[in-house]
Design an enzyme around this catalytic site. Sequence first.
Site, short mmCIF file in Angstrom:
data_model
loop_
_atom_site.label_atom_id
_atom_site.label_comp_id
_atom_site.label_asym_id
_atom_site.label_seq_id
_atom_site.Cartn_x
_atom_site.Cartn_y
_atom_site.Cartn_z
N GLY A 1 0.79 -1.22 0.00
CA GLY A 1 0.00 0.00 0.00
C GLY A 1 0.82 1.27 0.00
NE ARG B 1 -17.46 16.54 5.23
CZ ARG B 1 -18.05 15.43 4.78
NH1 ARG B 1 -19.33 15.21 5.06
NH2 ARG B 1 -17.37 14.57 4.07
CD GLN B 2 -12.01 15.47 11.04
OE1 GLN B 2 -11.28 15.42 12.03
NE2 GLN B 2 -12.11 14.47 10.17
CE LYS C 1 -28.50 20.23 8.64
NZ LYS C 1 -28.09 21.17 7.63
CB THR D 1 -25.34 10.11 3.37
OG1 THR D 1 -25.86 11.07 4.29
CG2 THR D 1 -24.02 9.54 3.91
#
Length: 338
Positions: free
Chosen positions: A47, A105-106, A204, A235
């Site tokens: 890898g 997003r972090q 939301k 998602t």
Amino acid sequence: MAYTSEPKLISGNANRPLATSVARRLSMHRGMNVQLCDARVERFNDGEIFVEVYENVRGEDMFIIQPTSNPANDNLMELLIITDTLRRSSAGRITAVIPYFGYARQDRRTKARTPISAKLVANMMVEAGIERILTMDLHATQIQGFFDIPVDNLYASPVFALDIKHHFKDGLEDVMVVSPDVGGVARARELAKRINAPLSIVDKRREKAGEIAEMTVIGDVKGKKCIIVDDLCDTAGTLCKAAENLLDHGAEEVHAYITHGVLSGPAVERVTNSVMKSLVITDTIEASDAVKNCPNIRIVPTAPLFAQGIINTWNGTSVSSLFENETLVPLYEGLYHL
């Protein structure tokens, strides 16, 4: 500074079709054949990633085209190792063209004992030898401040505005732009301003991560063609539920314009079975066969934008000029008739 030689492109394996398209656009702009640098980026059996460049890059202005999308860790390591290869080969300057910036997003600590991974990734890139970043629609614009090098953050909204004006030209007065959450209002407002449309918000509330307890539509969407705009779709659960909520509040139809089509897990199936008329994404992340074959997903190209961004970076002219219609429209005139 402007470099005397032509800009040189090299690509990892994250999105070769986009890199090839950028090279093709550069060929058109420069009036000469621009090819991706001859190199191999491959993995050993265990890898580990190995990179070898087959042409001279000494003193060259190098642009690495490599989004850090899924698999994020592999693609990030490819970017870092390509950078190290070029630095040790005496490249003049190394610019990373990262259409999709993973780990964005972090960008902050959401609770105790959690990392700020976006800052860690920024440190790794600078330490590897990257001297400039060209990216698109960072999830949080303050990530630009995580770097001590120049970061040019391009926006998809000018291109989306052209697309909307083209596809909704017979009913633009009925279009309403919708932000899927309060945090995305600035992005939605920018698009709404470009197409002279009103703005609505879907607020939301979550009881716990991944589960939405309640959605409230702020604004009158009755009889409107609603366009949800956001920077990424993972998602697609929130997106599909927001579309249903808008229809329940009287919207005539719902479309979505999302910059980064992450579309993991059940996303494609959800979009296929959703009430949305269409989902428009860009090609910053290489589309899977499922995405390409989905009847209500359409892909807008970003190669014209990135190619011009590379040229402007190379010759030392303004990258922010790409936000203006006068600059953008000619880049897409073969695609849109406005």
